[in-house]
Design a protein around this motif. Structure first.
Motif, PDB file in Angstrom:
ATOM      1  N   GLY A 175       3.363  -3.042  -5.667  1.00 22.83           N
ATOM      2  CA  GLY A 175       3.165  -1.609  -5.868  1.00 22.83           C
ATOM      3  C   GLY A 175       4.025  -0.985  -5.300  1.00 22.83           C
ATOM      4  O   GLY A 175       5.330  -1.156  -5.064  1.00 22.83           O
ATOM      5  N   ASP A 176       3.549   0.312  -4.601  1.00 28.36           N
ATOM      6  CA  ASP A 176       4.337   1.307  -3.870  1.00 28.36           C
ATOM      7  C   ASP A 176       4.315   0.741  -2.383  1.00 28.36           C
ATOM      8  O   ASP A 176       4.977   1.198  -1.367  1.00 28.36           O
ATOM      9  CB  ASP A 176       3.846   2.546  -3.672  1.00 28.36           C
ATOM     10  CG  ASP A 176       4.129   3.269  -5.211  1.00 28.36           C
ATOM     11  OD1 ASP A 176       4.710   2.687  -5.946  1.00 28.36           O
ATOM     12  OD2 ASP A 176       3.067   4.035  -5.688  1.00 28.36           O
ATOM     13  N   GLU A 177       3.907  -0.454  -2.221  1.00 22.78           N
ATOM     14  CA  GLU A 177       3.653  -1.001  -0.513  1.00 22.78           C
ATOM     15  C   GLU A 177       4.447  -1.999  -0.513  1.00 22.78           C
ATOM     16  O   GLU A 177       4.964  -2.817  -1.239  1.00 22.78           O
ATOM     17  CB  GLU A 177       2.187  -1.475  -0.345  1.00 22.78           C
ATOM     18  CG  GLU A 177       1.209  -0.293  -0.287  1.00 22.78           C
ATOM     19  CD  GLU A 177      -0.369  -0.565  -0.066  1.00 22.78           C
ATOM     20  OE1 GLU A 177      -0.659  -0.503   0.905  1.00 22.78           O
ATOM     21  OE2 GLU A 177      -0.923  -1.566  -1.157  1.00 22.78           O
ATOM     22  N   SER A 178       4.802  -2.116   1.020  1.00 25.66           N
ATOM     23  CA  SER A 178       5.883  -3.207   1.177  1.00 25.66           C
ATOM     24  C   SER A 178       5.850  -3.865   2.751  1.00 25.66           C
ATOM     25  O   SER A 178       5.390  -3.113   3.379  1.00 25.66           O
ATOM     26  CB  SER A 178       7.466  -3.085   0.960  1.00 25.66           C
ATOM     27  OG  SER A 178       7.863  -1.910   1.734  1.00 25.66           O
ATOM     28  N   LEU A 179       6.311  -4.984   2.829  1.00 26.44           N
ATOM     29  CA  LEU A 179       6.154  -5.569   4.222  1.00 26.44           C
ATOM     30  C   LEU A 179       7.562  -6.108   4.426  1.00 26.44           C
ATOM     31  O   LEU A 179       7.894  -6.811   3.548  1.00 26.44           O
ATOM     32  CB  LEU A 179       5.162  -6.737   4.495  1.00 26.44           C
ATOM     33  CG  LEU A 179       3.671  -6.172   4.377  1.00 26.44           C
ATOM     34  CD1 LEU A 179       2.717  -7.432   4.398  1.00 26.44           C
ATOM     35  CD2 LEU A 179       3.290  -5.436   5.589  1.00 26.44           C
ATOM     36  N   THR A 180       8.011  -6.197   5.700  1.00 28.60           N
ATOM     37  CA  THR A 180       9.167  -6.811   6.092  1.00 28.60           C
ATOM     38  C   THR A 180       8.988  -8.145   6.586  1.00 28.60           C
ATOM     39  O   THR A 180       7.686  -8.449   6.579  1.00 28.60           O
ATOM     40  CB  THR A 180       9.920  -6.067   7.107  1.00 28.60           C
ATOM     41  OG1 THR A 180       9.155  -6.207   8.463  1.00 28.60           O
ATOM     42  CG2 THR A 180      10.281  -4.659   6.820  1.00 28.60           C
ATOM     43  N   PHE A 181      10.006  -8.863   6.725  1.00 29.89           N
ATOM     44  CA  PHE A 181       9.691 -10.306   7.403  1.00 29.89           C
ATOM     45  C   PHE A 181       8.966 -10.229   8.575  1.00 29.89           C
ATOM     46  O   PHE A 181       7.962 -10.943   8.989  1.00 29.89           O
ATOM     47  CB  PHE A 181      11.013 -11.152   7.304  1.00 29.89           C
ATOM     48  CG  PHE A 181      11.366 -11.625   5.988  1.00 29.89           C
ATOM     49  CD1 PHE A 181      11.137 -12.878   5.553  1.00 29.89           C
ATOM     50  CD2 PHE A 181      12.182 -10.757   5.075  1.00 29.89           C
ATOM     51  CE1 PHE A 181      11.695 -13.464   4.377  1.00 29.89           C
ATOM     52  CE2 PHE A 181      12.553 -11.404   3.855  1.00 29.89           C
ATOM     53  CZ  PHE A 181      12.340 -12.611   3.473  1.00 29.89           C
ATOM     54  N   GLY A 182       9.455  -9.496   9.301  1.00 35.38           N
ATOM     55  CA  GLY A 182       8.989  -9.064  10.707  1.00 35.38           C
ATOM     56  C   GLY A 182       7.641  -8.529  10.691  1.00 35.38           C
ATOM     57  O   GLY A 182       6.760  -9.137  11.673  1.00 35.38           O
ATOM     58  N   GLU A 183       7.403  -7.654   9.799  1.00 40.46           N
ATOM     59  CA  GLU A 183       5.946  -7.252   9.857  1.00 40.46           C
ATOM     60  C   GLU A 183       5.033  -8.326   9.236  1.00 40.46           C
ATOM     61  O   GLU A 183       3.881  -8.309   9.699  1.00 40.46           O
ATOM     62  CB  GLU A 183       5.892  -6.139   8.890  1.00 40.46           C
ATOM     63  CG  GLU A 183       6.386  -4.873   9.505  1.00 40.46           C
ATOM     64  CD  GLU A 183       6.750  -3.629   8.535  1.00 40.46           C
ATOM     65  OE1 GLU A 183       6.845  -2.580   8.793  1.00 40.46           O
ATOM     66  OE2 GLU A 183       6.764  -3.962   7.149  1.00 40.46           O
ATOM     67  N   THR A 184       5.307  -9.061   8.206  1.00 38.35           N
ATOM     68  CA  THR A 184       4.621 -10.294   7.437  1.00 38.35           C
ATOM     69  C   THR A 184       4.166 -11.145   8.684  1.00 38.35           C
ATOM     70  O   THR A 184       3.280 -11.761   8.840  1.00 38.35           O
ATOM     71  CB  THR A 184       5.059 -10.887   6.518  1.00 38.35           C
ATOM     72  OG1 THR A 184       5.719  -9.797   5.460  1.00 38.35           O
ATOM     73  CG2 THR A 184       4.370 -12.002   5.659  1.00 38.35           C
ATOM     74  N   GLN A 185       5.432 -11.616   9.509  1.00 39.62           N
ATOM     75  CA  GLN A 185       5.052 -12.574  10.592  1.00 39.62           C
ATOM     76  C   GLN A 185       4.154 -11.905  11.700  1.00 39.62           C
ATOM     77  O   GLN A 185       3.094 -12.855  12.114  1.00 39.62           O
ATOM     78  CB  GLN A 185       6.494 -12.708  11.012  1.00 39.62           C
ATOM     79  CG  GLN A 185       6.656 -13.771  12.451  1.00 39.62           C
ATOM     80  CD  GLN A 185       6.542 -15.249  12.110  1.00 39.62           C
ATOM     81  OE1 GLN A 185       5.982 -15.457  10.964  1.00 39.62           O
ATOM     82  NE2 GLN A 185       7.074 -16.135  12.988  1.00 39.62           N
ATOM     83  N   ALA A 186       4.116 -10.770  12.054  1.00 39.27           N
ATOM     84  CA  ALA A 186       3.285 -10.289  13.122  1.00 39.27           C
ATOM     85  C   ALA A 186       2.068 -10.154  12.646  1.00 39.27           C
ATOM     86  O   ALA A 186       1.022 -10.559  13.315  1.00 39.27           O
ATOM     87  CB  ALA A 186       3.789  -8.982  13.447  1.00 39.27           C
ATOM     88  N   LEU A 187       1.776  -9.564  11.435  1.00 41.78           N
ATOM     89  CA  LEU A 187       0.416  -9.572  10.876  1.00 41.78           C
ATOM     90  C   LEU A 187      -0.384 -10.906  10.494  1.00 41.78           C
ATOM     91  O   LEU A 187      -1.551 -11.135  10.900  1.00 41.78           O
ATOM     92  CB  LEU A 187       0.608  -9.019   9.339  1.00 41.78           C
ATOM     93  CG  LEU A 187      -0.614  -8.576   8.615  1.00 41.78           C
ATOM     94  CD1 LEU A 187      -1.917  -7.879   9.489  1.00 41.78           C
ATOM     95  CD2 LEU A 187      -0.669  -7.901   7.393  1.00 41.78           C
ATOM     96  N   SER A 188       0.578 -11.851   9.993  1.00 40.99           N
ATOM     97  CA  SER A 188      -0.070 -13.350   9.787  1.00 40.99           C
ATOM     98  C   SER A 188      -0.409 -13.831  11.139  1.00 40.99           C
ATOM     99  O   SER A 188      -1.363 -14.541  11.386  1.00 40.99           O
ATOM    100  CB  SER A 188       1.019 -13.922   9.237  1.00 40.99           C
ATOM    101  OG  SER A 188       2.124 -14.300   9.799  1.00 40.99           O
ATOM    102  N   ASN A 189       0.332 -13.675  12.281  1.00 43.77           N
ATOM    103  CA  ASN A 189      -0.074 -13.935  13.806  1.00 43.77           C
ATOM    104  C   ASN A 189      -1.148 -13.582  13.912  1.00 43.77           C
ATOM    105  O   ASN A 189      -2.409 -13.806  14.664  1.00 43.77           O
ATOM    106  CB  ASN A 189       1.233 -13.697  14.603  1.00 43.77           C
ATOM    107  CG  ASN A 189       2.447 -14.684  14.506  1.00 43.77           C
ATOM    108  OD1 ASN A 189       2.275 -15.644  14.015  1.00 43.77           O
ATOM    109  ND2 ASN A 189       3.590 -13.978  15.055  1.00 43.77           N
ATOM    110  N   GLN A 190      -1.503 -12.192  13.823  1.00 44.95           N
ATOM    111  CA  GLN A 190      -2.670 -11.516  14.100  1.00 44.95           C
ATOM    112  C   GLN A 190      -3.830 -11.760  13.540  1.00 44.95           C
ATOM    113  O   GLN A 190      -4.856 -12.083  14.195  1.00 44.95           O
ATOM    114  CB  GLN A 190      -2.481  -9.847  14.051  1.00 44.95           C
ATOM    115  CG  GLN A 190      -1.457  -9.124  14.900  1.00 44.95           C
ATOM    116  CD  GLN A 190      -1.110  -7.756  14.687  1.00 44.95           C
ATOM    117  OE1 GLN A 190      -0.846  -7.342  13.668  1.00 44.95           O
ATOM    118  NE2 GLN A 190      -1.431  -6.802  15.585  1.00 44.95           N
TER     119      GLN A 190
END
Length: 393
Positions: free
Chosen positions: A25-40
């Motif tokens: 939709g109107d939301e997105s994640l960068t590769f870095g954000e996806t990596q950090a969030l999945s780590n968390q």
């Protein structure tokens, strides 16, 4: 040493931290954000007592967090058990019982089903993804966790996915895939089906727990975008092809048939669309012929595979989309060995039909908790029966 699913996640993130990875939709994640969030999220699971090798059920519809949750499970060494949200409460309960999954991660829109499952299976621990209606909100808890990769050792033969291959009558079958086999699936897709480029984008309208989700890792590894829809809607699908400059889509035949009936099918700008990939069930001849006439034969790719050996056992390339070849499943994939055998496992004479048997790096490790079925389906030398019959032309 075998490459693992975890290796490929880290490589893709390291290559392209600032690029957009996920769009919903109107939301997105960068590769870095996806990596950090999945780590968390992985740390949050570990803090809640989930250990390497544990089977954790996932009850999630397509969304912004589909990929981070999957990656978090891989990073925590978890064996995830996806549950198709369209199935009944009784079917979900049977799947939890069959796999022994004691933890459930659920989406906010599926909180009611999660509550019913906890009631049906006392002791089931539930964590919401953006919801605290049943148990705690893992997404909120993850915000306080480290964004560094968790220190969890994995091995190539660790089972990271237990995926049910059919619904609900008769014996349940759940194929087990490992760190190495899932990396093999990624290689299979890149080698035989999609030559992903850095500026590519794939549109996902089908559920990410099955074939559509297989494409995420190859696109991730190459720095390309994954554009996710909550479900298939012809209007939104055609709009997104233009808006997001989509280069590849994956569909089942019924989806293509619905698009053909849409008044804007012919007028949609598909100049960036290089591949229309389809499979999972037979394609009606009139449907593919009309689609090729309107969008061009060069765009259409058919794959033949199964959950036990994803994604491509064989591929029908665009140049083979003609005449009687439209009824074929394609040429054997480069990294898959194929034999045609009789019931005794002996090769059939040349030109004769036989059961397809395969051997490949992308093959499952076996069915969960089904020794008799495994003995029936696996042959000497590591060959796997498919129960599909074919002939080489």
């Amino acid at each position: 040493m075998s490459t693992t699913y975890l290796d490929l996640i880290h490589r893709g993130a390291g290559y392209n931290p600032e690029r957009t990875a996920i769009v919903f939709g109107d939301e997105s994640l960068t590769f870095g954000e996806t990596q950090a969030l999945s780590n968390q999220l992985a740390h949050a699971l570990i803090e809640r007592g989930v250990q390497r090798g544990d089977r954790v059920a996932l009850l999630l519809n397509n969304g912004l967090y589909s990929v981070p949750v999957d990656f978090a499970c891989v990073k925590a060494g978890i064996n995830r058990v996806p549950l198709n949200a369209r199935l009944s409460l009784e079917e979900h309960a049977r799947m939890l019982e069959e796999t022994g999954a004691g933890v459930l991660l659920y989406g906010a829109d599926l909180a009611e089903r999660a509550a019913a499952l906890r009631e049906a299976r006392p002791g089931l621990v539930c964590h919401g993804i953006g919801s605290d209606a049943v148990g705690d909100d893992l997404l909120a808890a993850a915000a306080d966790c480290s964004a560094a990769a968790p220190d969890v050792a994995v091995e190539p033969d660790d089972v990271i996915l237990t995926l049910f291959t059919s619904g609900t009558t008769g014996t349940l079958k759940a194929a087990r895939h490992t760190q190495a086999s899932y990396a093999g699936v990624c290689r299979n897709v890149l080698l035989n089906l999609v030559d992903v480029q850095r500026d590519d984008a794939m549109l996902h309208a089908a559920s990410l727990i099955h074939a559509s989700g297989v494409f995420v890792l190859p696109f991730w590894l190459r720095g390309a975008r994954t554009v996710i829809m909550p479900g298939f809607d012809p209007d939104a699908f055609l709009t997104l092809i233009e808006k997001e400059r989509i280069t590849a889509v994956n569909m089942v035949p019924t989806m293509l048939q619905m698009l053909l009936g849409h008044p804007e099918f012919e007028s949609t700008d598909v100049s960036h669309l290089r591949q229309v990939i389809y499979g999972a069930s037979p394609m009606p001849r009139p449907v593919i012929q009309q689609a090729m006439q309107l969008w061009g034969r060069e765009k259409f790719w058919q794959y033949y595979g199964q959950t036990e050996c994803p994604l491509t056992i064989a591929v029908l390339r665009p140049e083979d989309h003609q005449d009687d070849l439209l009824g074929a499943c394609g040429r054997p994939s480069l990294d898959v060995e194929i034999r045609l055998v009789d019931e005794a496992g002996k090769d059939v004479p040349a030109g004769e039909p036989g059961e397809i048997a395969v051997r490949a790096p992308s093959m499952m490790a076996g069915y969960h908790n089904a020794p008799a079925l495994n003995q029936e389906m696996f042959m000497d030398g590591g060959w796997l029966r498919t129960r599909d019959v074919a002939a080489f032309d």
